[in-house]
Design a protein around this motif. Structure first.
Motif, PDB file in Angstrom:
ATOM      1  N   ASP A  77       0.907  -0.990   0.140  1.00  0.00           N
ATOM      2  CA  ASP A  77       0.228   0.086  -0.095  1.00  0.00           C
ATOM      3  C   ASP A  77       1.162   1.419  -0.152  1.00  0.00           C
ATOM      4  N   SER A  78       2.064   1.103   0.935  1.00  0.00           N
ATOM      5  CA  SER A  78       2.956   2.884   0.811  1.00  0.00           C
ATOM      6  C   SER A  78       3.921   1.735   0.755  1.00  0.00           C
ATOM      7  N   HIS A  79       5.113   3.546   0.729  1.00  0.00           N
ATOM      8  CA  HIS A  79       6.264   2.665   0.581  1.00  0.00           C
ATOM      9  C   HIS A  79       7.134   2.785   1.897  1.00  0.00           C
ATOM     10  N   ASN A  80       8.112   2.229   2.517  1.00  0.00           N
ATOM     11  CA  ASN A  80       8.399   1.686   3.474  1.00  0.00           C
ATOM     12  C   ASN A  80       9.731   2.751   3.744  1.00  0.00           C
ATOM     13  N   ASP A  81      10.769   2.928   4.666  1.00  0.00           N
ATOM     14  CA  ASP A  81      12.076   3.775   4.449  1.00  0.00           C
ATOM     15  C   ASP A  81      13.006   3.156   4.525  1.00  0.00           C
ATOM     16  N   LEU A  82      13.262   3.545   2.748  1.00  0.00           N
ATOM     17  CA  LEU A  82      14.261   3.107   2.498  1.00  0.00           C
ATOM     18  C   LEU A  82      15.358   3.229   2.059  1.00  0.00           C
ATOM     19  N   MET A  83      16.001   2.909   1.711  1.00  0.00           N
ATOM     20  CA  MET A  83      17.874   3.416   2.194  1.00  0.00           C
ATOM     21  C   MET A  83      18.556   2.461   0.912  1.00  0.00           C
ATOM     22  N   TYR A  84      19.608   3.694   0.150  1.00  0.00           N
ATOM     23  CA  TYR A  84      20.267   2.468  -1.045  1.00  0.00           C
ATOM     24  C   TYR A  84      21.455   2.773  -0.846  1.00  0.00           C
ATOM     25  N   ALA A  85      23.214   2.171  -1.213  1.00  0.00           N
ATOM     26  CA  ALA A  85      24.207   2.689  -1.119  1.00  0.00           C
ATOM     27  C   ALA A  85      25.047   1.654  -2.749  1.00  0.00           C
ATOM     28  N   SER A  86      25.531   1.940  -3.054  1.00  0.00           N
ATOM     29  CA  SER A  86      26.052   1.253  -4.252  1.00  0.00           C
ATOM     30  C   SER A  86      27.992   1.787  -4.425  1.00  0.00           C
ATOM     31  N   ASN A  87      28.763   0.667  -4.781  1.00  0.00           N
ATOM     32  CA  ASN A  87      30.102   0.967  -5.054  1.00  0.00           C
ATOM     33  C   ASN A  87      30.910   0.256  -5.890  1.00  0.00           C
ATOM     34  N   VAL A  88      32.020   0.096  -6.272  1.00  0.00           N
ATOM     35  CA  VAL A  88      32.646  -0.324  -7.505  1.00  0.00           C
ATOM     36  C   VAL A  88      33.401  -0.733  -6.310  1.00  0.00           C
ATOM     37  N   VAL A  89      34.168  -2.413  -6.721  1.00  0.00           N
ATOM     38  CA  VAL A  89      35.465  -2.874  -6.552  1.00  0.00           C
ATOM     39  C   VAL A  89      36.049  -3.815  -7.484  1.00  0.00           C
ATOM     40  N   THR A  90      37.548  -3.779  -7.507  1.00  0.00           N
ATOM     41  CA  THR A  90      37.717  -4.646  -8.514  1.00  0.00           C
ATOM     42  C   THR A  90      38.540  -5.243  -7.284  1.00  0.00           C
ATOM     43  N   LEU A  91      38.757  -6.201  -8.017  1.00  0.00           N
ATOM     44  CA  LEU A  91      39.339  -7.577  -7.065  1.00  0.00           C
ATOM     45  C   LEU A  91      40.745  -9.098  -7.218  1.00  0.00           C
ATOM     46  N   VAL A  92      41.807  -8.616  -7.300  1.00  0.00           N
ATOM     47  CA  VAL A  92      42.822  -9.623  -7.868  1.00  0.00           C
ATOM     48  C   VAL A  92      42.569 -11.182  -7.336  1.00  0.00           C
ATOM     49  N   GLU A  93      43.479 -11.373  -7.597  1.00  0.00           N
ATOM     50  CA  GLU A  93      43.394 -13.244  -7.235  1.00  0.00           C
ATOM     51  C   GLU A  93      44.688 -13.156  -6.025  1.00  0.00           C
ATOM     52  N   GLY A  94      44.035 -13.760  -4.918  1.00  0.00           N
ATOM     53  CA  GLY A  94      44.836 -13.880  -4.038  1.00  0.00           C
ATOM     54  C   GLY A  94      44.526 -13.107  -2.730  1.00  0.00           C
ATOM     55  N   GLY A  95      44.065 -11.940  -3.207  1.00  0.00           N
ATOM     56  CA  GLY A  95      43.761 -10.374  -2.944  1.00  0.00           C
ATOM     57  C   GLY A  95      42.404 -10.459  -1.899  1.00  0.00           C
ATOM     58  N   GLU A  96      43.030  -9.337  -1.214  1.00  0.00           N
ATOM     59  CA  GLU A  96      41.398  -9.468  -0.502  1.00  0.00           C
ATOM     60  C   GLU A  96      40.976  -7.748   0.388  1.00  0.00           C
ATOM     61  N   ASN A  97      39.908  -7.785  -0.114  1.00  0.00           N
ATOM     62  CA  ASN A  97      39.134  -6.397   0.088  1.00  0.00           C
ATOM     63  C   ASN A  97      37.788  -6.157   1.076  1.00  0.00           C
ATOM     64  N   THR A  98      38.082  -4.692   1.963  1.00  0.00           N
ATOM     65  CA  THR A  98      37.376  -4.328   2.585  1.00  0.00           C
ATOM     66  C   THR A  98      36.529  -3.045   2.017  1.00  0.00           C
ATOM     67  N   LEU A  99      34.931  -3.687   2.036  1.00  0.00           N
ATOM     68  CA  LEU A  99      34.617  -2.447   1.132  1.00  0.00           C
ATOM     69  C   LEU A  99      33.196  -1.658   2.084  1.00  0.00           C
ATOM     70  N   THR A 100      33.064  -0.456   2.081  1.00  0.00           N
ATOM     71  CA  THR A 100      31.869  -0.290   2.798  1.00  0.00           C
ATOM     72  C   THR A 100      30.631   0.570   2.112  1.00  0.00           C
ATOM     73  N   LEU A 101      29.655  -0.044   2.684  1.00  0.00           N
ATOM     74  CA  LEU A 101      28.923   0.935   1.869  1.00  0.00           C
ATOM     75  C   LEU A 101      28.028   1.575   2.927  1.00  0.00           C
ATOM     76  N   SER A 102      28.337   3.292   2.331  1.00  0.00           N
ATOM     77  CA  SER A 102      26.815   4.028   3.387  1.00  0.00           C
ATOM     78  C   SER A 102      25.785   4.244   2.392  1.00  0.00           C
ATOM     79  N   LEU A 103      24.349   3.902   3.203  1.00  0.00           N
ATOM     80  CA  LEU A 103      23.512   4.516   3.233  1.00  0.00           C
ATOM     81  C   LEU A 103      22.503   5.243   2.687  1.00  0.00           C
ATOM     82  N   GLU A 104      22.232   5.662   1.886  1.00  0.00           N
ATOM     83  CA  GLU A 104      21.553   6.912   2.094  1.00  0.00           C
ATOM     84  C   GLU A 104      19.749   6.685   1.603  1.00  0.00           C
TER      85      GLU A 104
END
Length: 196
Positions: A77-104
């Motif tokens: 019937d009506s919208h909820n409290d929607l939040m969104y975040a996106s990001n691009v990450v490049t991974l290399v073999e054997g590497g480890e990445n930490t990504l933080t998403l900031s929701l708006e």
């Protein structure tokens, strides 16, 4: 909760590869598990997180159905409290990445509406806000420009005051449009008068 900001749940995380194919989907159902770990092949990925959207209130895609432009249509019937975040990450073999998403936050909240001095001959009062966007996409953009939200008011006892009963989330005004707030009054003899 981050610095007093209320985070919406569930958080739906879709991971798209270079060909915009969804290669993984994770849902964080509640606040307890806000950290996830995924094993992905080397490459570049787009991470899209939509919080506050869940089935059956929204048409949520499965991993196989999801595209980056997928329209997460409102089915409730009506919208909820929607939040969104996106990001691009490049991974290399054997590497480890930490990504933080900031929701708006992607919605506005109408906390309450109060109308005073409504004549006693009125039996129904509502307020309509239009035009608004209708839905949100997995890429964070909005779609549909003819949306509207009608909020029913209830009479406060025997007074001439009419109020909304709870807060209502709405998507923003659609592109290049002037938002109009219309007060609709229905009299005891079913005559309708609107003021914009």
């Amino acid at each position: 909760t981050n610095e007093g900001v209320k985070i919406s749940y569930p958080i739906n995380i879709y991971i798209f590869n270079n060909n915009n194919k969804c290669c993984d989907y994770v849902q964080i159902p509640e606040e307890n598990g806000a950290e996830i770990s995924l094993g992905l092949l080397e490459g570049t990925y787009t991470i899209c997180a939509l919080a506050g959207a869940n089935s059956p209130l929204y048409d949520m895609p499965t991993k196989d159905e999801a595209t980056i432009n997928y329209v997460v249509a409102l089915t409730g019937d009506s919208h909820n409290d929607l939040m969104y975040a996106s990001n691009v990450v490049t991974l290399v073999e054997g590497g480890e990445n930490t990504l933080t998403l900031s929701l708006e936050r992607k919605v506005m909240l109408i906390n309450s509406i109060t109308l005073n001095n409504i004549p006693s001959t009125i039996k129904n009062v509502s307020v309509t806000v239009a035009p608004l966007y209708e839905d949100i996409c997995l890429n964070g953009s909005y779609t549909g420009e003819s949306g509207q939200e009608t909020i029913q008011l209830t009479k406060d006892g025997t007074t001439k005051i009419w109020k909304s009963s709870e807060g209502v989330y709405i998507l923003p005004a659609s592109t290049n449009a002037k938002t109009t707030i219309t007060v609709n009054l229905v009299s005891n003899n079913d005559q309708v008068k609107s003021y914009s």
